[in-house]
Design a protein around this motif. Structure first.
Motif, PDB file in Angstrom:
ATOM      1  N   HIS A  34     -10.011   7.202  17.878  1.00 20.01           N
ATOM      2  CA  HIS A  34      -9.619   6.980  16.469  1.00 20.01           C
ATOM      3  C   HIS A  34     -10.853   6.762  15.570  1.00 20.01           C
ATOM      4  O   HIS A  34     -11.910   6.439  16.063  1.00 20.01           O
ATOM      5  N   MET A  35     -11.027   7.547  14.753  1.00 20.26           N
ATOM      6  CA  MET A  35     -12.278   7.676  13.913  1.00 20.26           C
ATOM      7  C   MET A  35     -11.757   7.438  12.211  1.00 20.26           C
ATOM      8  O   MET A  35     -10.916   7.967  11.639  1.00 20.26           O
ATOM      9  N   SER A  36     -12.824   6.525  11.633  1.00 21.17           N
ATOM     10  CA  SER A  36     -12.577   6.349  10.141  1.00 21.17           C
ATOM     11  C   SER A  36     -13.884   5.408   9.875  1.00 21.17           C
ATOM     12  O   SER A  36     -14.591   4.908  10.869  1.00 21.17           O
ATOM     13  N   GLU A  37     -14.061   5.472   8.659  1.00 17.43           N
ATOM     14  CA  GLU A  37     -15.176   4.256   8.190  1.00 17.43           C
ATOM     15  C   GLU A  37     -14.171   2.965   8.375  1.00 17.43           C
ATOM     16  O   GLU A  37     -13.226   2.606   7.685  1.00 17.43           O
ATOM     17  N   ASP A  42     -11.357   3.481   5.540  1.00 17.97           N
ATOM     18  CA  ASP A  42     -11.921   4.344   4.401  1.00 17.97           C
ATOM     19  C   ASP A  42     -12.332   5.468   5.042  1.00 17.97           C
ATOM     20  O   ASP A  42     -12.424   5.928   6.185  1.00 17.97           O
ATOM     21  N   CYS A  43     -12.820   6.563   4.174  1.00 20.75           N
ATOM     22  CA  CYS A  43     -13.181   7.907   4.542  1.00 20.75           C
ATOM     23  C   CYS A  43     -14.587   7.772   4.941  1.00 20.75           C
ATOM     24  O   CYS A  43     -15.284   6.658   4.894  1.00 20.75           O
ATOM     25  N   LEU A  44     -14.946   8.697   5.938  1.00 22.81           N
ATOM     26  CA  LEU A  44     -16.283   8.455   6.465  1.00 22.81           C
ATOM     27  C   LEU A  44     -17.613   8.603   5.423  1.00 22.81           C
ATOM     28  O   LEU A  44     -17.540   9.453   4.771  1.00 22.81           O
ATOM     29  N   LYS A  48     -14.229  18.076   8.490  1.00 22.95           N
ATOM     30  CA  LYS A  48     -15.477  18.389   8.634  1.00 22.95           C
ATOM     31  C   LYS A  48     -16.475  17.370   8.940  1.00 22.95           C
ATOM     32  O   LYS A  48     -17.558  17.438   9.810  1.00 22.95           O
ATOM     33  N   SER A  49     -16.379  16.138   8.194  1.00 20.23           N
ATOM     34  CA  SER A  49     -17.294  15.051   8.569  1.00 20.23           C
ATOM     35  C   SER A  49     -16.965  14.531   9.859  1.00 20.23           C
ATOM     36  O   SER A  49     -18.236  14.026  10.512  1.00 20.23           O
ATOM     37  N   ALA A  50     -15.756  14.445  10.149  1.00 17.98           N
ATOM     38  CA  ALA A  50     -15.695  14.060  11.687  1.00 17.98           C
ATOM     39  C   ALA A  50     -16.087  14.734  12.778  1.00 17.98           C
ATOM     40  O   ALA A  50     -16.970  14.397  13.606  1.00 17.98           O
TER      41      ALA A  50
END
Length: 222
Positions: A155-158, A166-168, A205-207
């Motif tokens: 799982h990935m996020s800010e 939130d978004c990264l 792309k950020s991920a």
């Protein structure tokens, strides 16, 4: 169905179906056959993030139907009232490490206790939760090193101070890169970032940058 529509034209091959609230579980399970999931190579299912004790037996019967499809079932430790009752889900059970609000499940020590009770369960590693609990990423590193062979998905996020997704940010991307080398290759990634539909591709792309050691050089301007 709306969430799947938003992904229709994206280069996305993983998806997590979520019934994060207790009252969402019955309608989602009952309508799984109506969802067009053929394009996805990896599908997981998120059980309610919390539930009443009296609902646990109902939830387990419903989740048995999900397990029969061969999908990992992501569960929060605090949602399991009686750990032994979940053991019959076997390797379909995917335990998620928690944010700082929860009473347990944040640390490698917490997870070791849970896996002792549920030895066939796998791990959904929430890298944003791990960073919120310990911004140095030391706890994240400990979890990844101890349970690398159990990791089923990421799982990935800010995760902000209120434990919201939130978004990264640049800071989170740099933090995640510190431990990216410990994440097994080809691990499915589920983005939990809250973004507008038009920003989905940029968040992907950020991920990818967050999981790339080469991305660290790019962000540093090297």
């Amino acid at each position: 169905q709306e969430g799947l529509r938003m992904l229709a034209d994206k280069k996305v091959w993983t998806v997590e179906l979520s019934a994060l609230r207790q009252d969402e579980l019955v309608p989602l399970v009952e309508n799984l056959g109506e969802l067009d999931l053929d394009r996805f190579k990896y599908i997981s299912f998120h059980a309610p993030s919390s539930m009443e004790r009296s609902f646990e037996p109902i939830a387990l019967r419903l989740l048995d139907q999900v397990a029969s499809r061969g999908w990992p079932i992501v569960v929060h430790p605090n949602a399991m009232w009686t750990l032994p009752n979940w053991s019959h889900l076997g390797d379909s059970l995917c335990i998620e490490n928690m944010d700082k609000r929860k009473p347990m499940g944040q640390t490698a020590r917490d997870l070791a206790y849970i896996f002792d009770m549920l030895p066939n369960a796998s791990l959904c590693f929430d890298i944003g939760h791990a960073r919120q609990v310990d911004p140095t990423m030391s706890e994240a590193s400990a979890i990844l090193r101890l349970f690398c062979d159990r990791i089923r998905q990421l799982h990935m996020s800010e995760v902000n101070t209120q434990s919201k997704h939130d978004c990264l940010s640049l800071e989170s991307i740099l933090a995640f890169q510190k431990v990216a080398h410990l994440v097994p290759a080809e691990t499915p990634v589920i983005l939990e970032s809250k973004v507008e539909e038009s920003d989905i591709e940029e968040e992907i792309k950020s991920a990818l940058t967050a999981l790339s050691t080469e991305g660290l050089l790019a962000l540093a301007g090297d």
